[in-house]
Design a protein around this motif. Structure first.
Motif, PDB file in Angstrom:
ATOM      1  N   ALA A   1       0.840  -1.178  -0.376  1.00 22.62           N
ATOM      2  CA  ALA A   1      -0.280  -0.429   0.025  1.00 22.62           C
ATOM      3  C   ALA A   1       1.049   0.947  -0.138  1.00 22.62           C
ATOM      4  O   ALA A   1       0.381   1.942  -0.197  1.00 22.62           O
ATOM      5  N   HIS A   2       1.496   1.381   0.518  1.00 19.97           N
ATOM      6  CA  HIS A   2       2.926   2.645   0.931  1.00 19.97           C
ATOM      7  C   HIS A   2       3.564   2.266  -0.309  1.00 19.97           C
ATOM      8  O   HIS A   2       3.483   3.992  -0.550  1.00 19.97           O
ATOM      9  N   ALA A   3       3.735   1.764  -1.214  1.00 21.91           N
ATOM     10  CA  ALA A   3       4.772   1.930  -2.368  1.00 21.91           C
ATOM     11  C   ALA A   3       4.593   1.788  -3.314  1.00 21.91           C
ATOM     12  O   ALA A   3       4.778   2.508  -4.113  1.00 21.91           O
ATOM     13  N   LEU A   4       2.368   1.732  -3.777  1.00 15.85           N
ATOM     14  CA  LEU A   4       1.536   2.212  -4.958  1.00 15.85           C
ATOM     15  C   LEU A   4       1.357   3.335  -4.270  1.00 15.85           C
ATOM     16  O   LEU A   4       0.908   4.473  -5.093  1.00 15.85           O
TER      17      LEU A   4
ATOM     18  N   THR B   1      -6.093   2.016 -17.094  1.00 24.64           N
ATOM     19  CA  THR B   1      -5.672   1.920 -14.991  1.00 24.64           C
ATOM     20  C   THR B   1      -6.000   0.362 -14.501  1.00 24.64           C
ATOM     21  O   THR B   1      -5.660   0.194 -14.212  1.00 24.64           O
ATOM     22  N   GLU B   2      -7.035  -0.295 -14.995  1.00 28.23           N
ATOM     23  CA  GLU B   2      -6.599  -1.479 -14.724  1.00 28.23           C
ATOM     24  C   GLU B   2      -5.777  -2.130 -14.596  1.00 28.23           C
ATOM     25  O   GLU B   2      -5.299  -2.885 -13.872  1.00 28.23           O
ATOM     26  N   ARG B   3      -4.654  -2.263 -15.781  1.00 33.22           N
ATOM     27  CA  ARG B   3      -3.714  -3.086 -16.049  1.00 33.22           C
ATOM     28  C   ARG B   3      -2.407  -2.211 -15.467  1.00 33.22           C
ATOM     29  O   ARG B   3      -1.571  -3.331 -14.754  1.00 33.22           O
ATOM     30  N   MET B   4      -2.491  -1.023 -14.927  1.00 24.06           N
ATOM     31  CA  MET B   4      -1.793  -0.383 -14.267  1.00 24.06           C
ATOM     32  C   MET B   4      -1.897  -0.743 -12.987  1.00 24.06           C
ATOM     33  O   MET B   4      -0.763  -0.913 -12.069  1.00 24.06           O
ATOM     34  N   PHE B   5      -2.966  -1.098 -12.305  1.00 29.64           N
ATOM     35  CA  PHE B   5      -3.003  -1.436 -10.471  1.00 29.64           C
ATOM     36  C   PHE B   5      -2.905  -3.146 -10.464  1.00 29.64           C
ATOM     37  O   PHE B   5      -2.461  -3.698  -9.256  1.00 29.64           O
ATOM     38  N   LEU B   6      -3.011  -3.982 -11.808  1.00 29.36           N
ATOM     39  CA  LEU B   6      -3.141  -5.458 -11.738  1.00 29.36           C
ATOM     40  C   LEU B   6      -1.303  -5.732 -11.131  1.00 29.36           C
ATOM     41  O   LEU B   6      -1.675  -6.751 -10.171  1.00 29.36           O
ATOM     42  N   PRO B   7      -0.194  -5.185 -10.967  1.00 25.66           N
ATOM     43  CA  PRO B   7       0.621  -5.760 -10.912  1.00 25.66           C
ATOM     44  C   PRO B   7       1.090  -5.699  -9.019  1.00 25.66           C
ATOM     45  O   PRO B   7       0.937  -6.084  -8.226  1.00 25.66           O
ATOM     46  N   ALA B   8       0.621  -4.356  -8.748  1.00 22.38           N
ATOM     47  CA  ALA B   8       0.480  -3.871  -7.463  1.00 22.38           C
ATOM     48  C   ALA B   8      -0.834  -5.594  -6.534  1.00 22.38           C
ATOM     49  O   ALA B   8      -1.040  -5.374  -5.460  1.00 22.38           O
ATOM     50  N   GLN B   9      -2.350  -5.618  -7.478  1.00 21.92           N
ATOM     51  CA  GLN B   9      -3.292  -6.458  -6.528  1.00 21.92           C
ATOM     52  C   GLN B   9      -2.929  -8.107  -6.974  1.00 21.92           C
ATOM     53  O   GLN B   9      -2.503  -8.739  -5.900  1.00 21.92           O
TER      54      GLN B   9
ATOM     55  N   ALA C   1     -10.385 -11.042  -1.927  1.00 23.62           N
ATOM     56  CA  ALA C   1     -10.713 -10.337  -3.492  1.00 23.62           C
ATOM     57  C   ALA C   1     -10.802  -8.920  -2.080  1.00 23.62           C
ATOM     58  O   ALA C   1     -10.450  -7.958  -3.044  1.00 23.62           O
ATOM     59  N   GLU C   2     -11.633  -9.225  -1.041  1.00 21.57           N
ATOM     60  CA  GLU C   2     -12.123  -8.312  -0.113  1.00 21.57           C
ATOM     61  C   GLU C   2     -10.315  -7.725  -0.180  1.00 21.57           C
ATOM     62  O   GLU C   2     -10.911  -5.681  -0.009  1.00 21.57           O
ATOM     63  N   LEU C   3      -9.840  -8.709   0.436  1.00 21.30           N
ATOM     64  CA  LEU C   3      -8.504  -7.288   0.826  1.00 21.30           C
ATOM     65  C   LEU C   3      -7.819  -6.990   0.008  1.00 21.30           C
ATOM     66  O   LEU C   3      -7.125  -5.534  -0.199  1.00 21.30           O
ATOM     67  N   VAL C   4      -7.868  -7.486  -0.962  1.00 20.34           N
ATOM     68  CA  VAL C   4      -6.902  -6.454  -2.681  1.00 20.34           C
ATOM     69  C   VAL C   4      -7.959  -5.436  -2.705  1.00 20.34           C
ATOM     70  O   VAL C   4      -7.210  -4.337  -2.607  1.00 20.34           O
ATOM     71  N   ARG C   5      -8.880  -5.616  -2.762  1.00 20.09           N
ATOM     72  CA  ARG C   5     -10.081  -4.790  -3.517  1.00 20.09           C
ATOM     73  C   ARG C   5      -9.828  -2.997  -2.068  1.00 20.09           C
ATOM     74  O   ARG C   5      -9.882  -1.838  -2.468  1.00 20.09           O
TER      75      ARG C   5
ATOM     76  N   LEU D   1      -0.446  -8.430  -3.651  1.00 22.81           N
ATOM     77  CA  LEU D   1      -1.831  -8.662  -2.550  1.00 22.81           C
ATOM     78  C   LEU D   1      -2.339  -9.636  -2.713  1.00 22.81           C
ATOM     79  O   LEU D   1      -2.592 -10.128  -1.279  1.00 22.81           O
ATOM     80  N   VAL D   2      -2.467 -10.301  -3.686  1.00 18.87           N
ATOM     81  CA  VAL D   2      -3.130 -11.503  -3.609  1.00 18.87           C
ATOM     82  C   VAL D   2      -1.718 -12.769  -3.212  1.00 18.87           C
ATOM     83  O   VAL D   2      -2.654 -13.740  -2.425  1.00 18.87           O
ATOM     84  N   ARG D   3      -0.928 -12.768  -3.319  1.00 13.89           N
ATOM     85  CA  ARG D   3       0.196 -13.444  -2.605  1.00 13.89           C
ATOM     86  C   ARG D   3       0.036 -13.207  -1.410  1.00 13.89           C
ATOM     87  O   ARG D   3      -0.175 -14.794  -0.830  1.00 13.89           O
ATOM     88  N   GLU D   4       0.345 -12.470  -1.137  1.00 15.19           N
ATOM     89  CA  GLU D   4       0.352 -11.759   0.267  1.00 15.19           C
ATOM     90  C   GLU D   4      -1.356 -12.478   1.024  1.00 15.19           C
ATOM     91  O   GLU D   4      -1.774 -13.270   1.743  1.00 15.19           O
ATOM     92  N   ALA D   5      -1.789 -12.461   1.222  1.00 13.30           N
ATOM     93  CA  ALA D   5      -3.646 -12.344   1.106  1.00 13.30           C
ATOM     94  C   ALA D   5      -3.911 -13.780   1.462  1.00 13.30           C
ATOM     95  O   ALA D   5      -4.025 -14.518   1.871  1.00 13.30           O
ATOM     96  N   HIS D   6      -2.590 -15.180   0.280  1.00 10.12           N
ATOM     97  CA  HIS D   6      -2.984 -16.295   0.251  1.00 10.12           C
ATOM     98  C   HIS D   6      -2.104 -16.657   1.438  1.00 10.12           C
ATOM     99  O   HIS D   6      -2.269 -17.959   2.273  1.00 10.12           O
TER     100      HIS D   6
END
Length: 232
Positions: free
Chosen positions: A83-86, A106-114, A132-136, A117-122
């Motif tokens: 979050a801080h890096a983004l 825009t969606e492509r721009m945020f995809l790497p950060a998301q 998904a709720e955490l990522v969004r 986040l998915v990897r960290e959520a898992h």
């Protein structure tokens, strides 16, 4: 005298600097050529016309935001670091981000950060809708915070200002609150505490409904307990 050698990356670096300083409208081929000390024809040879140049800048901005890497010893720290890096990346290049948005990326721009986040959520044990709720939620928190910061920075001088508005409330029930709200917000600290609270809450899992929850309207006894935020 025009430069004898010039690379595509040098052209993009100079173009990005002009966009950061003056916005996309301030980027002209003649201005870019002057900044590089070269001929306009050389710019065209490396990046094509102005629209092609803007497309290349947008693609590079998307790629730059893909360099975000989580850091920290636990899930809260690692997710918070994304979050801080983004936030830093968005604040460092507002005009470029706006240009990416205008080009429908825009969606492509945020995809790497998301994806990070998915990897960290898992890794934290979240799956499916909770992941998904955490990522969004984290993405929305960052984007919303950056937009609010930008609006505050560009807003006209307010009259009355916050210190005047809240200074009159010191005789209320919570004078310390009024005094704190009258002071300028500590943006970095506020962002850190809000992200941490958000992530800790999302990682804590579904809460158990309590007797204090609001009951459904129209329930006349022994009815259903009001639905919490994680209810299915």
């Amino acid at each position: 005298m025009a430069r004898q050698t010039l690379s595509r990356e040098e052209v993009l670096d100079a173009a990005a600097a002009l966009v950061r300083a003056h916005g996309p409208d301030g980027l002209t081929m003649r201005g870019l050529a002057a900044a590089l000390g070269t001929a306009v024809t050389s710019i065209y040879w490396h990046v094509g016309n102005r629209e092609s140049l803007l497309d290349a800048l947008a693609e590079r901005t998307v790629a730059d935001l893909g360099a975000i890497r989580p850091r920290g010893a636990d899930p809260v720290e690692r997710i918070g670091s994304v979050a801080h890096a983004l936030r830093r990346a968005l604040r460092e290049r507002p005009h470029l981000v706006a240009m990416v948005h205008e080009r429908g990326l825009t969606e492509r721009m945020f995809l790497p950060a998301q994806r990070a986040l998915v990897r960290e959520a898992h890794a934290a044990g979240l799956r499916g809708e909770r992941a998904a709720e955490l990522v969004r939620a984290v993405t929305f928190q960052v984007v919303g915070y950056v937009l609010l910061e930008r609006n505050r920075e560009r807003a006209p001088v307010q009259s009355p200002a916050e210190e005047e508005l809240w200074g009159a409330e010191t005789d209320g029930a919570d004078p310390l609150l009024a005094r704190a709200l009258a002071a300028p917000p500590e943006s970095e600290r506020l962002f850190a505490s809000s992200v941490r609270a958000l992530v800790e809450g999302l990682l804590a899992g579904p809460r158990t409904p309590s007797s204090g929850d609001i009951t459904d309207i129209g329930d006349t006894g022994g009815g259903a307990v009001g639905r919490g935020p994680y209810s299915q």
